[in-house]
Every structure is written in C-alpha cells, then in structure tokens.
Design a protein around this motif. Structure first.
Motif, PDB file in Angstrom:
ATOM      1  N   VAL A 176       9.938   7.653  -1.819  1.00 28.66           N
ATOM      2  CA  VAL A 176      10.765   8.208  -0.744  1.00 28.66           C
ATOM      3  C   VAL A 176      10.031   9.358  -0.048  1.00 28.66           C
ATOM      4  N   ALA A 177       9.378  10.223  -0.830  1.00 32.88           N
ATOM      5  CA  ALA A 177       8.642  11.348  -0.252  1.00 32.88           C
ATOM      6  C   ALA A 177       7.480  10.868   0.613  1.00 32.88           C
ATOM      7  N   ALA A 178       6.819   9.791   0.218  1.00 28.80           N
ATOM      8  CA  ALA A 178       5.730   9.247   1.024  1.00 28.80           C
ATOM      9  C   ALA A 178       6.254   8.754   2.371  1.00 28.80           C
ATOM     10  N   LEU A 179       7.388   8.099   2.350  1.00 29.00           N
ATOM     11  CA  LEU A 179       7.972   7.612   3.606  1.00 29.00           C
ATOM     12  C   LEU A 179       8.426   8.768   4.493  1.00 29.00           C
ATOM     13  N   VAL A 180       9.119   9.759   3.906  1.00 28.50           N
ATOM     14  CA  VAL A 180       9.599  10.907   4.673  1.00 28.50           C
ATOM     15  C   VAL A 180       8.416  11.720   5.205  1.00 28.50           C
ATOM     16  N   GLY A 181       7.402  11.924   4.372  1.00 32.57           N
ATOM     17  CA  GLY A 181       6.223  12.659   4.817  1.00 32.57           C
ATOM     18  C   GLY A 181       5.517  11.983   5.970  1.00 32.57           C
ATOM     19  N   THR A 182       5.452  10.668   5.930  1.00 32.10           N
ATOM     20  CA  THR A 182       4.840   9.915   7.024  1.00 32.10           C
ATOM     21  C   THR A 182       5.654  10.057   8.302  1.00 32.10           C
ATOM     22  N   LEU A 183       6.983   9.998   8.186  1.00 28.58           N
ATOM     23  CA  LEU A 183       7.840  10.165   9.366  1.00 28.58           C
ATOM     24  C   LEU A 183       7.702  11.555   9.965  1.00 28.58           C
ATOM     25  N   VAL A 184       7.682  12.576   9.121  1.00 29.87           N
ATOM     26  CA  VAL A 184       7.551  13.952   9.612  1.00 29.87           C
ATOM     27  C   VAL A 184       6.172  14.162  10.242  1.00 29.87           C
ATOM     28  N   THR A 211       0.835  -1.198   0.000  1.00 26.21           N
ATOM     29  CA  THR A 211       0.000   0.000   0.000  1.00 26.21           C
ATOM     30  C   THR A 211       0.871   1.249   0.000  1.00 26.21           C
ATOM     31  N   ALA A 212       1.935   1.246   0.788  1.00 27.25           N
ATOM     32  CA  ALA A 212       2.852   2.392   0.828  1.00 27.25           C
ATOM     33  C   ALA A 212       3.516   2.605  -0.522  1.00 27.25           C
ATOM     34  N   LEU A 213       3.866   1.521  -1.205  1.00 28.18           N
ATOM     35  CA  LEU A 213       4.467   1.644  -2.535  1.00 28.18           C
ATOM     36  C   LEU A 213       3.494   2.263  -3.537  1.00 28.18           C
ATOM     37  N   ILE A 214       2.265   1.799  -3.518  1.00 26.44           N
ATOM     38  CA  ILE A 214       1.258   2.319  -4.460  1.00 26.44           C
ATOM     39  C   ILE A 214       0.977   3.790  -4.163  1.00 26.44           C
ATOM     40  N   ILE A 215       0.818   4.126  -2.903  1.00 29.58           N
ATOM     41  CA  ILE A 215       0.585   5.523  -2.535  1.00 29.58           C
ATOM     42  C   ILE A 215       1.794   6.371  -2.926  1.00 29.58           C
ATOM     43  N   GLY A 216       2.991   5.840  -2.754  1.00 29.35           N
ATOM     44  CA  GLY A 216       4.200   6.564  -3.145  1.00 29.35           C
ATOM     45  C   GLY A 216       4.253   6.852  -4.636  1.00 29.35           C
ATOM     46  N   LEU A 217       3.793   5.918  -5.440  1.00 31.38           N
ATOM     47  CA  LEU A 217       3.762   6.139  -6.886  1.00 31.38           C
ATOM     48  C   LEU A 217       2.808   7.276  -7.236  1.00 31.38           C
TER      49      LEU A 217
END
Length: 89
Positions: free
Chosen positions: A41-49, A8-14
C-alpha cells in the motif's frame, strides 16, 4: 498497467514494507504479512504522491519516490504496531 508492472509493484512493495519496518525503532508486534501488506500500500501511495509532485519519472533511480514509499511504510508500520500492541489476546 501491464501484468509485469503489477508483479513488479508487488515485489517492490514487499521490499518497501521490510524497509519501513527497519526504519521504525523498537520491536513491532505485528505479523509479517501485515508488514508486507503495508509495504504494498505504501509503495502505491508513494508512487501517487511522487506523481502528484512531478518527481515520479526522473532520470536514473527515483530516489525521491523511493524515500516517499519508505516513509509511508514506516508511518504505516508505526501506526499498526501501536494499534496491534494495544490489542488484548
């Protein structure tokens, strides 16, 4: 993170990468695979922030987290478009 959460994170990241590319004005001379990678990468960083600010888990749609992710994707696309544009072929 479970395997379904990872996919799901990969699809949202795309999708985030495509939205980030749409936000940046002008033509970006970067390949689509790089745009999609920036989105992941932006989806992961945005989630962390968003988690660091305590806005990752809100009732309903996480609009703040989504805005952070698209913002990071737009910044990434702009940076790489500038770097890629200077490259000689």
């Amino acid at each position: 993170m479970e395997i379904t959460g990872f996919f799901t994170a990969l699809i949202i990241g795309l999708v985030i990468g495509a939205l980030g590319r749409l936000v940046v004005p002008g033509k970006q001379n970067i390949p689509i695979w790089l745009t999609l990678l920036i989105g992941v990468v932006a989806a992961l960083v945005g989630t962390l922030v968003a988690g660091a600010f305590g806005v990752a888990d809100t009732p309903g749609i996480d609009w703040i987290e989504l805005a952070l992710q698209v913002g990071f994707a737009a910044i990434g696309v702009a940076i790489f478009a500038g770097l890629y544009g200077r490259r000689r072929v």
